[in-house]
Design a protein around this motif. Structure first.
Motif, PDB file in Angstrom:
ATOM      1  N   LEU A   1      18.858  84.066  -3.913  1.00 39.20           N
ATOM      2  CA  LEU A   1      19.875  82.861  -3.792  1.00 39.20           C
ATOM      3  C   LEU A   1      20.263  82.744  -2.618  1.00 39.20           C
ATOM      4  O   LEU A   1      21.431  83.247  -3.026  1.00 39.20           O
TER       5      LEU A   1
ATOM      6  N   HIS B   1      14.953  82.536  -2.206  1.00 41.85           N
ATOM      7  CA  HIS B   1      15.738  80.629  -2.116  1.00 41.85           C
ATOM      8  C   HIS B   1      16.540  80.309  -0.865  1.00 41.85           C
ATOM      9  O   HIS B   1      17.820  81.011  -1.437  1.00 41.85           O
TER      10      HIS B   1
ATOM     11  N   LYS C   1      11.171  80.558   0.052  1.00 40.56           N
ATOM     12  CA  LYS C   1      11.275  79.128   0.080  1.00 40.56           C
ATOM     13  C   LYS C   1      13.060  78.359   1.133  1.00 40.56           C
ATOM     14  O   LYS C   1      13.607  79.203   0.601  1.00 40.56           O
TER      15      LYS C   1
ATOM     16  N   THR D   1      15.078  75.402   1.538  1.00 39.59           N
ATOM     17  CA  THR D   1      15.016  73.328   0.889  1.00 39.59           C
ATOM     18  C   THR D   1      16.897  73.102   1.523  1.00 39.59           C
ATOM     19  O   THR D   1      17.395  73.524   1.457  1.00 39.59           O
TER      20      THR D   1
ATOM     21  N   LEU E   1      14.365  75.461  -7.772  1.00 39.61           N
ATOM     22  CA  LEU E   1      14.398  75.983  -8.068  1.00 39.61           C
ATOM     23  C   LEU E   1      13.152  76.456  -9.240  1.00 39.61           C
ATOM     24  O   LEU E   1      13.218  77.830  -9.570  1.00 39.61           O
TER      25      LEU E   1
ATOM     26  N   VAL F   1       7.221  74.156  -2.957  1.00 38.65           N
ATOM     27  CA  VAL F   1       8.751  74.259  -2.313  1.00 38.65           C
ATOM     28  C   VAL F   1       8.790  72.757  -1.906  1.00 38.65           C
ATOM     29  O   VAL F   1       8.424  71.782  -1.325  1.00 38.65           O
TER      30      VAL F   1
END
Length: 166
Positions: free
Chosen positions: A11, A60, A103, A105, A145, A150
């Motif tokens: 992350l 992510h 992913k 975001t 998360l 996604v």
């Protein structure tokens, strides 16, 4: 030894940001560079440095942008450029890395009660329904998360708009 080569990262949250809201011709070149460095260059470089590890872990990247990344406001040209640049970077990067399982975001929060406003000419109103709390953004990160799929782009806004001039 480089920690990025010895530690698996799953992350990356790019959440640093500085703001400046004044007529563009009044902004010094040093301030322009500072905003671009903090709001745009640093997250792009950090993404670059962590991407191999994130691909390995199917991790992510979450970029905290701003509602200003989605609209155009007076005295916000520089800030908007940095935050919309970060938002567009994330949306494009997702298309690049989605097959690898990574992913990406962008969270575009509206006015949030933080130290961000300490050196600005305005701040959130004192009325609770006119600003977000940092915990709300943090909870949104946790929800993203835990989402199957996604969420590539999300805006969080208070119910009402009101600011206080200092």
């Amino acid at each position: 030894e480089n920690i990025l080569k010895t530690t698996d990262i799953d992350l990356l949250v790019n959440c640093a940001g500085v703001g400046l809201f004044q007529p563009h011709e009044e902004i010094s070149i040093n301030k322009i560079k500072e905003l671009i460095d903090v709001n745009l260059t640093a997250p792009i470089v950090l993404s670059n440095l962590t991407l191999r590890s994130l691909k390995k872990t199917k991790g992510h990247i979450i970029n905290i942008t701003s509602i200003e990344a989605t609209r155009h406001s007076k005295f916000s040209a520089l800030y908007t450029a940095t935050k919309s640049g970060l938002r567009d970077f994330g949306l494009s990067l997702f298309e690049e890395v989605r097959k690898s399982g990574v992913k990406v975001t962008s969270i575009n929060p509206d006015i949030t009660k933080t130290a961000f406003f300490d050196n600005l000419q305005f701040e959130p109103s004192t009325k609770e329904d006119t600003y977000l709390m940092p915990q709300t953004v943090a909870k949104t990160v946790m929800q993203i998360l835990q989402t199957n799929g996604v969420i590539t782009d999300i805006c969080i806004r208070p119910q009402r708009f009101e600011i206080r001039k200092k």
